[in-house]
Design an enzyme around this catalytic site. Sequence first.
Site, mmCIF file in Angstrom:
data_model
loop_
_atom_site.group_PDB
_atom_site.id
_atom_site.type_symbol
_atom_site.label_atom_id
_atom_site.label_comp_id
_atom_site.label_asym_id
_atom_site.label_seq_id
_atom_site.Cartn_x
_atom_site.Cartn_y
_atom_site.Cartn_z
ATOM 1 N N TYR A 22 0.795 -1.239 0.000
ATOM 2 C CA TYR A 22 0.000 0.000 0.000
ATOM 3 C C TYR A 22 0.830 1.294 0.000
ATOM 4 O O TYR A 22 0.261 2.380 0.026
ATOM 5 C CB TYR A 22 -0.932 0.001 1.222
ATOM 6 C CG TYR A 22 -1.882 -1.178 1.254
ATOM 7 C CD1 TYR A 22 -2.890 -1.305 0.310
ATOM 8 C CD2 TYR A 22 -1.770 -2.182 2.221
ATOM 9 C CE1 TYR A 22 -3.755 -2.394 0.320
ATOM 10 C CE2 TYR A 22 -2.636 -3.266 2.250
ATOM 11 C CZ TYR A 22 -3.624 -3.363 1.297
ATOM 12 O OH TYR A 22 -4.479 -4.434 1.310
ATOM 13 N N ASN A 71 -13.420 3.795 -1.387
ATOM 14 C CA ASN A 71 -12.650 2.560 -1.265
ATOM 15 C C ASN A 71 -13.298 1.766 -0.133
ATOM 16 O O ASN A 71 -13.095 2.079 1.045
ATOM 17 C CB ASN A 71 -11.182 2.872 -0.949
ATOM 18 C CG ASN A 71 -10.338 1.606 -0.914
ATOM 19 O OD1 ASN A 71 -10.865 0.487 -0.805
ATOM 20 N ND2 ASN A 71 -9.030 1.763 -0.994
ATOM 21 N N HIS A 77 -15.618 -7.038 -1.178
ATOM 22 C CA HIS A 77 -15.706 -8.450 -1.559
ATOM 23 C C HIS A 77 -16.813 -9.199 -0.827
ATOM 24 O O HIS A 77 -17.031 -10.391 -1.074
ATOM 25 C CB HIS A 77 -14.359 -9.136 -1.290
ATOM 26 C CG HIS A 77 -13.184 -8.298 -1.673
ATOM 27 N ND1 HIS A 77 -12.969 -7.873 -2.963
ATOM 28 C CD2 HIS A 77 -12.185 -7.740 -0.938
ATOM 29 C CE1 HIS A 77 -11.877 -7.124 -3.003
ATOM 30 N NE2 HIS A 77 -11.392 -7.025 -1.775
ATOM 31 N N ASP A 84 -26.098 -2.229 -2.188
ATOM 32 C CA ASP A 84 -27.491 -1.745 -2.216
ATOM 33 C C ASP A 84 -27.552 -0.253 -1.899
ATOM 34 O O ASP A 84 -28.306 0.499 -2.542
ATOM 35 C CB ASP A 84 -28.343 -2.501 -1.184
ATOM 36 C CG ASP A 84 -28.678 -3.916 -1.619
ATOM 37 O OD1 ASP A 84 -28.558 -4.216 -2.824
ATOM 38 O OD2 ASP A 84 -29.069 -4.722 -0.751
ATOM 39 N N HIS A 97 -9.468 1.000 -5.568
ATOM 40 C CA HIS A 97 -8.632 0.099 -4.764
ATOM 41 C C HIS A 97 -7.181 0.465 -5.022
ATOM 42 O O HIS A 97 -6.757 0.559 -6.182
ATOM 43 C CB HIS A 97 -8.881 -1.369 -5.111
ATOM 44 C CG HIS A 97 -10.228 -1.831 -4.662
ATOM 45 N ND1 HIS A 97 -10.517 -2.084 -3.335
ATOM 46 C CD2 HIS A 97 -11.367 -2.031 -5.348
ATOM 47 C CE1 HIS A 97 -11.781 -2.443 -3.234
ATOM 48 N NE2 HIS A 97 -12.326 -2.412 -4.439
ATOM 49 N N SER A 99 -4.450 -1.244 -4.307
ATOM 50 C CA SER A 99 -3.731 -2.388 -4.889
ATOM 51 C C SER A 99 -4.544 -2.947 -6.058
ATOM 52 O O SER A 99 -5.728 -2.620 -6.216
ATOM 53 C CB SER A 99 -3.524 -3.472 -3.822
ATOM 54 O OG SER A 99 -4.784 -3.952 -3.370
ATOM 55 N N ARG A 108 -10.251 -11.763 -3.431
ATOM 56 C CA ARG A 108 -10.355 -10.303 -3.657
ATOM 57 C C ARG A 108 -10.756 -9.968 -5.090
ATOM 58 O O ARG A 108 -10.906 -8.805 -5.442
ATOM 59 C CB ARG A 108 -9.003 -9.622 -3.357
ATOM 60 C CG ARG A 108 -8.569 -9.731 -1.920
ATOM 61 C CD ARG A 108 -7.315 -8.898 -1.684
ATOM 62 N NE ARG A 108 -6.608 -9.357 -0.507
ATOM 63 C CZ ARG A 108 -6.839 -8.922 0.737
ATOM 64 N NH1 ARG A 108 -7.747 -8.012 0.958
ATOM 65 N NH2 ARG A 108 -6.145 -9.417 1.747
HETATM 66 O O1 CA2 Z 1 -6.330 -2.181 -2.409
HETATM 67 C C1 CA2 Z 1 -7.206 -1.649 -1.708
HETATM 68 O O2 CA2 Z 1 -7.404 -0.449 -1.670
HETATM 69 C C2 CA2 Z 1 -8.065 -2.543 -0.796
HETATM 70 O O3 CA2 Z 1 -9.365 -1.978 -0.754
HETATM 71 C C3 CA2 Z 1 -7.421 -2.495 0.581
HETATM 72 C C4 CA2 Z 1 -8.133 -3.387 1.600
HETATM 73 C C5 CA2 Z 1 -8.294 -4.805 1.049
HETATM 74 O O4 CA2 Z 1 -9.071 -5.585 1.951
HETATM 75 C C6 CA2 Z 1 -8.959 -4.815 -0.323
HETATM 76 O O5 CA2 Z 1 -9.001 -6.154 -0.796
HETATM 77 C C7 CA2 Z 1 -8.191 -3.968 -1.309
HETATM 78 C C8 CA2 Z 1 -7.332 -3.420 2.889
HETATM 79 C C9 CA2 Z 1 -7.243 -2.061 3.562
HETATM 80 C C10 CA2 Z 1 -5.943 -1.832 4.224
HETATM 81 O O6 CA2 Z 1 -5.563 -2.931 5.027
HETATM 82 C C11 CA2 Z 1 -4.324 -2.915 5.586
HETATM 83 C C12 CA2 Z 1 -3.885 -4.122 6.119
HETATM 84 C C13 CA2 Z 1 -2.651 -4.181 6.700
HETATM 85 C C14 CA2 Z 1 -1.855 -3.041 6.765
HETATM 86 C C15 CA2 Z 1 -2.310 -1.835 6.243
HETATM 87 C C16 CA2 Z 1 -3.551 -1.771 5.663
#
Ligand code: CA2
Length: 139
Positions: A22, A71, A77, A84, A97, A99, A108
């Site tokens: 990220y 986001n 998912h 809705d 997103h 990523s 995902r």
């Molecule tokens: O890629 C993205 O923006 C996501 O929405 C980020 C989500 C993930 O569940 C989606 O599949 C894709 C996760 C948010 C951030 O989660 C973190 C986890 C560990 C460390 C930092 C952030």
Amino acid sequence: MKILILNGPNLNLIGKREPEIYGNQSLDEYFEVVKKRFQDCKIDTFQSNHEGVLIDKLHEAMGKYDGIVMNPGGYAHTSIALADAIRAIGIPVVEVHISNIYEREEYRHHSYTAEAAVKSIVGKGLEGYSEAILYLIKK
Ligand code: CA2
């Protein structure tokens, strides 16, 4: 033009954990840049780790915002309820997103909320939020 940037669960940790996925800039830092970049727009930001709070925020956006950049995090998912709400409010929502969800774990690859959004931008890092705002402005 009034735009709401809405972020879902765990996005408050961006820039602090998993920088290889990220990056190392926090959303708050990035959104300061965004607000300077799009000074003709009134941009509000909001983040919650709770599905119902995000749904309430979408409902409250009716009549207040011209577009929403969202986001939904992991709720993309899983959440038919958020999808809705996006359909219900009648405001264009662009999903972002950070990523590339299609190059990550299979669970995902599908987004319920993207099906309700007018556009989906994935894998562009934080710049995906700016691309989404530009799309809303041009629309
Ligand atoms: O890629 C993205 O923006 C996501 O929405 C980020 C989500 C993930 O569940 C989606 O599949 C894709 C996760 C948010 C951030 O989660 C973190 C986890 C560990 C460390 C930092 C952030």
